[in-house]
Design an enzyme around this catalytic site. Structure first.
Site, PDB file in Angstrom:
ATOM      1  N   HIS A  51       0.874  -1.116  -0.266  1.00 47.83           N
ATOM      2  CA  HIS A  51      -0.044  -0.010  -0.015  1.00 47.83           C
ATOM      3  C   HIS A  51       0.857   1.373   0.218  1.00 47.83           C
ATOM      4  CE1 HIS A  51      -2.976   2.649   2.351  1.00 47.83           C
ATOM      5  NE2 HIS A  51      -3.283   2.535   1.198  1.00 47.83           N
ATOM      6  N   GLU A  78       0.835  -0.348  -4.979  1.00 46.46           N
ATOM      7  CA  GLU A  78      -0.246   0.581  -5.166  1.00 46.46           C
ATOM      8  C   GLU A  78       0.364   2.025  -4.889  1.00 46.46           C
ATOM      9  OE1 GLU A  78      -3.838   2.914  -3.464  1.00 46.46           O
ATOM     10  OE2 GLU A  78      -1.788   2.473  -2.496  1.00 46.46           O
ATOM     11  N   HIS A  93      -0.797  10.966  -1.797  1.00 51.22           N
ATOM     12  CA  HIS A  93      -1.976  10.490  -1.250  1.00 51.22           C
ATOM     13  C   HIS A  93      -3.167  11.594  -1.326  1.00 51.22           C
ATOM     14  CE1 HIS A  93      -5.251   9.295   1.601  1.00 51.22           C
ATOM     15  NE2 HIS A  93      -5.342   8.321   0.981  1.00 51.22           N
ATOM     16  N   GLU A 161      -4.110   4.264  -8.294  1.00 47.33           N
ATOM     17  CA  GLU A 161      -5.433   4.894  -7.919  1.00 47.33           C
ATOM     18  C   GLU A 161      -5.527   6.001  -8.627  1.00 47.33           C
ATOM     19  OE1 GLU A 161      -7.919   6.139  -4.178  1.00 47.33           O
ATOM     20  OE2 GLU A 161      -6.564   4.679  -3.713  1.00 47.33           O
TER      21      GLU A 161
END
Length: 307
Positions: A51, A78, A93, A161
Site C-alpha cells: 500500500h 499501489e 495520497h 489509484e
C-alpha cells in the site's frame, strides 16, 4: 489549458484501445495473475500488494517506498495519482501537501497548501521524507513518469489509484497517456502488471471507455444487487477489510466483469497477521497492506482454506 491535450490523447488512446480489446489472441487485459476456484474448492493464497509501497518502512508513495517493497520481494505496489496546477501528474495520497511534506515551511503563505494550487517545480522543491524519519530527508514527491520508470526498473506490478478525480477533469486521459508513453499499454503489461482503481465510478467508466483492455477496480463495497452494473466497467471490487465477509466475496466472484472473468476482490488496508488470515479465509484475491512483509509471512504459514 488541458482541452487540446485531452482531445489529442483521447484520439490516440481510442486507436490504441481498438488494438487491445479483449478477445485478441494474446487475451489482453485478462487477469492472468488472479484466479478463482469453483465453490467448495481450495483457493490459492491471495496476492499481497504494498500500500503506497512498503509504507510502514519508507515514506509513502515515494521511490524509496517502492524500492523497499522490491527489496522485500513484494512485486505488486499501489499508489495515488493527482495533478499539479500546471498539469503535471504526481504521486501523492492527500489533496493537501501538509501531512507528507514540509510545504508549510517552504511556502508559509500559501494555505491551504493543496496539490492543485502548486506547480510541479514547486512541489519538486519539497522534502517528502523527513516527516517519516530523518534518514529520508530530501526524498521528493515523484512525478508519475518518474514513478513508472522506477516500477519498471524494479520489475514490479502496479495498482494505480486515480485520486480525487472530481478535482482534475481529464486526469484519466492524462494518466493513460503517461502509461502509453512509458510502454505500459502493451499486451505484456496489460495481461498481468497493471490495474487502475478509483473510488470514482465515473472515472473508471472513462478509463474503460478509452482503453477497454486496461483492468480496473472499484474502491468500495457496492450492494450485491448493484454488482452487475459495476461489472460493466470494472474487473474488481476492492473493499475495506472491515466490510468483507465470506458471503460478500462469493457474491462478487459470482459476477463476470467486462473481460469475461469473475470480479476480483482486493481487501485494504490489512497490516496484521490475524486479519490477513481472516480475509484470506473469506477467499479474497488480494490483500493491500502497509506491511506487505508481515502479511506475506502470515499467508505463507496459513494453508489455503475451503469456503
Amino acid at each position: 489549458m488541458y482541452a487540446r491535450a485531452v482531445a489529442a490523447v483521447t484520439t490516440a488512446l481510442l486507436g490504441t484501445a481498438a488494438l487491445l480489446v479483449p478477445g485478441s489472441d494474446a487475451k489482453a487485459g485478462s487477469p492472468a495473475t488472479v484466479t478463482h476456484a469453483p465453490a467448495g474448492a481450495v483457493t490459492a493464497r491471495p496476492l499481497v500488494i504494498g500500500h503506497r509501497g512498503a509504507s510502514a518502512q519508507a515514506p509513502e508513495n515515494t521511490l524509496a517506498a517502492i524500492d523497499r517493497a522490491a527489496r522485500l520481494g513484494v512485486s505488486w505496489v499501489e499508489n495515488d495519482v493527482q495533478r499539479t496546477r500546471d498539469g503535471e501528474l504526481v504521486v501523492i495520497h492527500d489533496d493537501s501537501l501538509v501531512r507528507t511534506t514540509n510545504v508549510k515551511d517552504v511556502f508559509p503563505h500559501r494555505a491551504p497548501w493543496k496539490v492543485k494550487d502548486f506547480t510541479a517545480a514547486e512541489i519538486a522543491r519539497l522534502d517528502a521524507g523527513s516527516w517519516f524519519a530523518p534518514r529520508f530527508a530530501g526524498t521528493r514527491v515523484p512525478t508519475l513518469t518518474q514513478y513508472m520508470r522506477r516500477v519498471e526498473h524494479n520489475h514490479q506490478k502496479l495498482l494505480l489509484e486515480i485520486k480525487n478525480p472530481e478535482l482534475y477533469p481529464g486526469i484519466e486521459q492524462q494518466i493513460l497517456k503517461v502509461l502509453g508513453d512509458e510502454g505500459w499499454l502493451d499486451r505484456q503489461h496489460l495481461a498481468g502488471r497493471l490495474i487502475v482503481q478509483s473510488f470514482g465510478a465515473d472515472s473508471l467508466r472513462i478509463v474503460h471507455g478509452l482503453a477497454p483492455a486496461v483492468r480496473t477496480a472499484f474502491l468500495g463495497a457496492p450492494h450485491v444487487a448493484d454488482l452487475p452494473a459495476y461489472a460493466g466497467f470494472s474487473d474488481g471490487i476492492n473493499p475495506s477489510h472491515g466490510s468483507v465477509s465470506r458471503g460478500y466475496v462469493a457474491a462478487v466472484h459470482s459476477v463476470a466483469g467486462p473481460h469475461g472473468r469473475p470480479l476480483a476482490v482486493f481487501a485494504w488496508t490489512v497490516d496484521d497477521a490475524d486479519t490477513a488470515r481472516q480475509v484470506a479465509r473469506y477467499g479474497v484475491d488480494g490483500v493491500i497492506s502497509d506491511k506487505p512483509d508481515v502479511v506475506r509471512t502470515a499467508l505463507r504459514t496459513t494453508a489455503p482454506q475451503t469456503p
